[in-house]
Design an enzyme around this catalytic site. Structure first.
Site, PDB file in Angstrom:
ATOM      1  N   HIS A 315       2.832   2.216   1.115  1.00  0.00           N
ATOM      2  CA  HIS A 315       3.447   3.284   0.320  1.00  0.00           C
ATOM      3  C   HIS A 315       4.702   3.765   1.034  1.00  0.00           C
ATOM      4  O   HIS A 315       4.727   3.815   2.264  1.00  0.00           O
ATOM      5  CB  HIS A 315       2.464   4.453   0.131  1.00  0.00           C
ATOM      6  CG  HIS A 315       2.853   5.353  -0.982  1.00  0.00           C
ATOM      7  ND1 HIS A 315       3.733   6.395  -0.810  1.00  0.00           N
ATOM      8  CD2 HIS A 315       2.504   5.343  -2.298  1.00  0.00           C
ATOM      9  CE1 HIS A 315       3.895   6.990  -1.987  1.00  0.00           C
ATOM     10  NE2 HIS A 315       3.176   6.378  -2.891  1.00  0.00           N
ATOM     11  N   ASP A 373      -3.858   2.633  -6.127  1.00  0.00           N
ATOM     12  CA  ASP A 373      -4.166   1.519  -7.023  1.00  0.00           C
ATOM     13  C   ASP A 373      -5.242   0.580  -6.490  1.00  0.00           C
ATOM     14  O   ASP A 373      -5.695  -0.312  -7.196  1.00  0.00           O
ATOM     15  CB  ASP A 373      -2.888   0.695  -7.293  1.00  0.00           C
ATOM     16  CG  ASP A 373      -1.861   1.517  -8.051  1.00  0.00           C
ATOM     17  OD1 ASP A 373      -2.269   2.262  -8.956  1.00  0.00           O
ATOM     18  OD2 ASP A 373      -0.669   1.423  -7.727  1.00  0.00           O
TER      19      ASP A 373
HETATM   20  N1  CMC Z   1       1.592  -6.188   1.860  1.00  0.00           N
HETATM   21  C1  CMC Z   1       2.185  -6.756   2.934  1.00  0.00           C
HETATM   22  N2  CMC Z   1       3.225  -6.226   3.578  1.00  0.00           N
HETATM   23  C2  CMC Z   1       3.682  -5.052   3.135  1.00  0.00           C
HETATM   24  C3  CMC Z   1       3.119  -4.394   2.042  1.00  0.00           C
HETATM   25  C4  CMC Z   1       2.020  -4.998   1.392  1.00  0.00           C
HETATM   26  N3  CMC Z   1       1.439  -4.412   0.336  1.00  0.00           N
HETATM   27  N4  CMC Z   1       3.778  -3.236   1.804  1.00  0.00           N
HETATM   28  C5  CMC Z   1       4.741  -3.181   2.728  1.00  0.00           C
HETATM   29  N5  CMC Z   1       4.689  -4.274   3.542  1.00  0.00           N
HETATM   30  C6  CMC Z   1       5.535  -4.553   4.705  1.00  0.00           C
HETATM   31  C7  CMC Z   1       6.901  -5.035   4.280  1.00  0.00           C
HETATM   32  O1  CMC Z   1       6.948  -6.431   4.178  1.00  0.00           O
HETATM   33  C8  CMC Z   1       7.761  -4.497   5.402  1.00  0.00           C
HETATM   34  O2  CMC Z   1       7.591  -5.346   6.523  1.00  0.00           O
HETATM   35  P1  CMC Z   1       8.817  -5.615   7.533  1.00  0.00           P
HETATM   36  O3  CMC Z   1       9.098  -4.286   8.169  1.00  0.00           O
HETATM   37  O4  CMC Z   1       8.322  -6.657   8.458  1.00  0.00           O
HETATM   38  O5  CMC Z   1       9.956  -6.098   6.682  1.00  0.00           O
HETATM   39  C9  CMC Z   1       7.123  -3.167   5.759  1.00  0.00           C
HETATM   40  O6  CMC Z   1       5.744  -3.301   5.375  1.00  0.00           O
HETATM   41  C10 CMC Z   1       7.720  -1.978   5.029  1.00  0.00           C
HETATM   42  O7  CMC Z   1       7.699  -2.267   3.634  1.00  0.00           O
HETATM   43  P2  CMC Z   1       8.831  -1.836   2.614  1.00  0.00           P
HETATM   44  O8  CMC Z   1       8.858  -2.827   1.494  1.00  0.00           O
HETATM   45  O9  CMC Z   1      10.101  -1.562   3.330  1.00  0.00           O
HETATM   46  O10 CMC Z   1       8.239  -0.449   2.109  1.00  0.00           O
HETATM   47  P3  CMC Z   1       8.701   0.340   0.830  1.00  0.00           P
HETATM   48  O11 CMC Z   1       8.482   1.759   1.135  1.00  0.00           O
HETATM   49  O12 CMC Z   1      10.070  -0.053   0.410  1.00  0.00           O
HETATM   50  O13 CMC Z   1       7.673  -0.177  -0.305  1.00  0.00           O
HETATM   51  C11 CMC Z   1       5.735  -0.374  -1.633  1.00  0.00           C
HETATM   52  C12 CMC Z   1       6.541   0.522  -0.701  1.00  0.00           C
HETATM   53  C13 CMC Z   1       4.620   0.453  -2.252  1.00  0.00           C
HETATM   54  C14 CMC Z   1       6.639  -0.889  -2.756  1.00  0.00           C
HETATM   55  C15 CMC Z   1       5.139  -1.556  -0.821  1.00  0.00           C
HETATM   56  O14 CMC Z   1       4.266  -1.074   0.172  1.00  0.00           O
HETATM   57  C16 CMC Z   1       4.423  -2.579  -1.715  1.00  0.00           C
HETATM   58  O15 CMC Z   1       5.088  -3.467  -2.249  1.00  0.00           O
HETATM   59  N6  CMC Z   1       3.079  -2.448  -1.879  1.00  0.00           N
HETATM   60  C17 CMC Z   1       2.328  -3.312  -2.793  1.00  0.00           C
HETATM   61  C18 CMC Z   1       2.500  -2.814  -4.213  1.00  0.00           C
HETATM   62  C19 CMC Z   1       1.704  -1.553  -4.451  1.00  0.00           C
HETATM   63  O16 CMC Z   1       0.535  -1.445  -4.116  1.00  0.00           O
HETATM   64  N7  CMC Z   1       2.361  -0.564  -5.117  1.00  0.00           N
HETATM   65  C20 CMC Z   1       1.709   0.686  -5.502  1.00  0.00           C
HETATM   66  C21 CMC Z   1       2.245   1.864  -4.756  1.00  0.00           C
HETATM   67  S1  CMC Z   1       1.205   3.333  -4.905  1.00  0.00           S
HETATM   68  C22 CMC Z   1       1.274   3.725  -6.608  1.00  0.00           C
HETATM   69  C23 CMC Z   1       2.548   4.362  -6.913  1.00  0.00           C
HETATM   70  O17 CMC Z   1       2.674   5.590  -6.716  1.00  0.00           O
HETATM   71  O18 CMC Z   1       3.464   3.651  -7.351  1.00  0.00           O
END
Ligand code: CMC
Length: 427
Positions: A315, A373
Site C-alpha cells: 500500500h 483486498d
Molecule cells: N508484490 C510484490 N512487490 C510489491 C508489491 C506487491 N504487491 N507491492 C509493492 N511491491 C514492491 C515494488 O516492486 C517496489 O519494489 P522496489 O522498491 O524493489 O522497486 C516496492 O515494493 C514499492 O512499491 P511501489 O510500486 O513503489 O509502491 P506504490 O505505493 O507505488 O504502490 C500498490 C502501491 C498498492 C499499487 C502496490 O503495493 C501494488 O501494486 N499492490 C498490489 C495491488 C493491490 O493489492 N492493490 C490494492 C491496494 S489497497 C486497496 C486500495 O485502497 O486501492
C-alpha cells in the site's frame, strides 16, 4: 506561522514557505506559490509526498496501521455503527444520534433505491459480457442525464440529495449489472428490506420475487450474512485521497455534474492496482491451488525481472498491517465459527501466503503487508457473491466516502481546477 526555507544552491537564493498546521499526521509545506516565488515547479509523480487538499473526513497513520473516520477508529466504527449510519456520518458530518434518526436515514435510502425505467432500457442494451464495473460507471454517468437538478452550487441541500440518491441507487445498479450479465430478469428493490438485505435479495431472488425454494421451504437471507456484508461496506467507506477519490475531486474541480465525477471515480477504482485488486486476489489464490505451491509463487513475486505482484499486498500509505485487512481477517474467522463457511482451501492458501510473505526479507524491507483486498474475496465468496462483483461491492462501500469528499470539495470556496505542471523533456 512556522516556515521552511528552500535554498537554491545554484543561485544562493532563499525562499520561505509556510507550514500548514494540521490536527494529526505530517504538516505540509504550502508550495502553492512555489512557481510564482521561485520560477520552478515541484516534481512528484504519483503524488507520494503531495497533499492535494485539506480534509476532515478520514485519517490514515500508515506507520501505525491506523484509520479513522471523522476522528473515530475504524474498529470502533465497525462495532458501533451500521453502514448506513456511517454513510450519514460521512456525508453530513454527524452519525445518527438515536435509533429514530438511524431508521429515518435508512428509510430515505430505501425509497430512493429505484431506477428510472429509461435508465434500465439503456443498460439493457449493454452486452452480457461487459464487466459490471463498465456498466456501473456508464450507469452513474447516465444518471446525470436523469437528475439534472444539480444546478445551484450555493444550494447546500442539493449536495445532500445528490449524495443520498447515488448511495441509495448504487446497490440496485450493481444488482442490475449482475443479473444482466447472466441473462436473468431484473429484480426491483423491495423497500420492506433494509439497505444491505435488499442488495442480497436483488442478487438472489427469482422472478416472482421469491428466494430459492428447497425441500425445507424458502431460503432466507440470514442476519449474519447481512451483518457480514454491512461490515465489509463500512470497512471500504472512505480512505483519504486514494486514486479514485482524487479522481472524483479532480474531475469535480472543472465544475462538471457530480455524477460525472463519481463515474470517473468508479473507473479509477476498477484498475487492479486499486479496487480491482480484490478480484485478482481470488484469481491468484485459485491459480496457486494448493498450499504446497505458495513458496514457488512467492519466489515469482520477488523476481524483479517479472512485473508480477502479489495482489492484495502493499500500500502507498500503510507500511504496517492495514487495519481494514486485520478487521476483515478477523471477520472471516468469526463468520466461519458462526456458521458462514469459508472456502477452507482458499483460506488456507491465503494464510500461508501471508505467513511466508511476512517473514520474508523482500516484504519486510519494503513494508508490504496484506491490504483490504487480501481477505475480502474469501468472505464475499462465502456470501455467494460472484468474483466479477467484488470491485462493484467496493464501489457500494466507497460511495459515501466519494460523496463526502465531493461535497467537501464543492463547499471549499478556495478549491481551484486541478491543473498540474510538467517537466518538459521533449524536442
Ligand atoms: N508484490 C510484490 N512487490 C510489491 C508489491 C506487491 N504487491 N507491492 C509493492 N511491491 C514492491 C515494488 O516492486 C517496489 O519494489 P522496489 O522498491 O524493489 O522497486 C516496492 O515494493 C514499492 O512499491 P511501489 O510500486 O513503489 O509502491 P506504490 O505505493 O507505488 O504502490 C500498490 C502501491 C498498492 C499499487 C502496490 O503495493 C501494488 O501494486 N499492490 C498490489 C495491488 C493491490 O493489492 N492493490 C490494492 C491496494 S489497497 C486497496 C486500495 O485502497 O486501492
Amino acid at each position: 506561522m512556522a516556515t521552511v526555507t528552500l535554498i537554491n544552491n545554484e543561485t544562493g537564493e532563499k525562499f520561505d514557505f509556510d507550514l500548514i498546521e494540521c490536527t494529526r499526521g505530517p504538516k505540509a509545506v504550502d508550495f502553492s506559490k512555489l512557481f510564482e516565488k521561485t520560477g520552478i515547479f515541484s516534481y512528484d509523480p504519483g503524488y507520494g509526498s503531495t497533499a492535494g487538499c485539506q480534509s476532515t473526513i478520514s485519517y490514515i497513520n500508515g506507520q501505525e496501521g491506523q484509520l479513522l473516520y471523522k476522528g473515530m477508529p475504524i474498529q470502533d466504527i465497525v462495532d458501533k455503527y451500521s453502514f448506513t449510519d456511517v454513510a450519514k456520518l460521512l456525508i453530513t458530518g454527524e452519525a445518527p444520534k438515536n435509533k429514530d434518526e438511524s431508521v429515518e436515514f435508512e428509510l430515505e435510502l430505501r425509497h430512493r433505491s429505484f431506477l428510472n425505467e429509461r435508465l434500465i432500457n439503456i443498460l439493457s442494451a449493454f452486452p452480457d459480457s461487459a464487466h459490471p464495473m463498465a456498466n456501473l460507471s456508464s450507469a452513474v454517468a447516465a444518471l446525470s442525464t436523469f437528475h439534472y437538478d444539480y444546478r445551484d452550487p450555493d444550494n447546500r441541500d442539493e449536495y445532500q440529495v445528490m449524495a443520498r440518491r447515488i448511495i441509495a441507487k448504487i446497490p440496485t445498479l450493481v444488482a442490475f449489472s449482475y443479473r444482466h450479465s447472466i441473462g436473468a430478469p431484473f429484480i426491483y428493490p423491495d423497500i420492506s428490506r433494509g439497505y444491505v438485505e435488499n442488495f442480497l435479495y436483488m442478487l438472489r431472488a427469482y422472478p416472482g420475487n421469491r428466494l430459492k425454494y428447497t425441500k425445507d421451504g424458502e431460503t432466507e437471507i440470514t442476519p449474519l450474512e447481512v451483518e457480514a456484508l454491512d461490515k465489509i461496506f463500512t470497512l471500504h467507506a472512505d480512505h483519504g485521497q486514494n486514486a479514485s477519490t482524487t479522481t472524483v475531486r479532480n474531475v469535480a474541480s472543472t465544475g462538471v455534474h457530480p455524477y460525472a465525477a463519481l463515474s470517473a471515480g468508479i473507473n479509477a477504482l476498477w484498475g487492479p492496482s486499486h479496487g480491482g485488486a480484490n478480484e485478482k486476489v481470488l484469481d491468484q489464490l485459485r491459480e496457486i491451488g494448493d498450499v504446497k505451491n505458495v513458496s514457488k509463487f512467492i519466489e515469482r513475486v520477488k523476481d524483479k525481472s517479472d512485473p508480477f505482484r502479489l495482489m492484495g499486498f502493499g500500500h502507498r500509505v500503510y507500511k504496517s498491517y492495514d487495519p481494514r485487512a486485520k478487521a476483515i481477517k478477523n471477520l472471516k474467522n468469526e463468520l466461519n465459527k458462526k456458521g458462514i463457511k469459508m472456502d477452507a482451501r482458499l483460506s488456507e492458501i491465503a494464510e500461508a501466503l501471508e505467513e511466508v510473505a511476512l517473514s520474508d526479507e523482500y516484504f519486510i524491507k519494503r513494508g508490504l503487508y496484506p491490504n483490504v483486498d487480501f481477505y475480502s474475496g474469501i468472505i464475499l465468496t462465502a456470501l455467494k457473491i460472484p468474483v466479477s462483483l467484488f470491485t462493484p461491492i467496493f464501489v457500494i462501500g466507497r460511495m459515501p466516502g466519494w460523496s463526502a469528499q465531493l461535497i467537501e470539495h464543492l463547499k471549499n470556496p478556495h478549491a481551484r481546477i486541478t491543473r498540474p505542471r510538467q517537466v518538459y523533456v521533449g524536442k
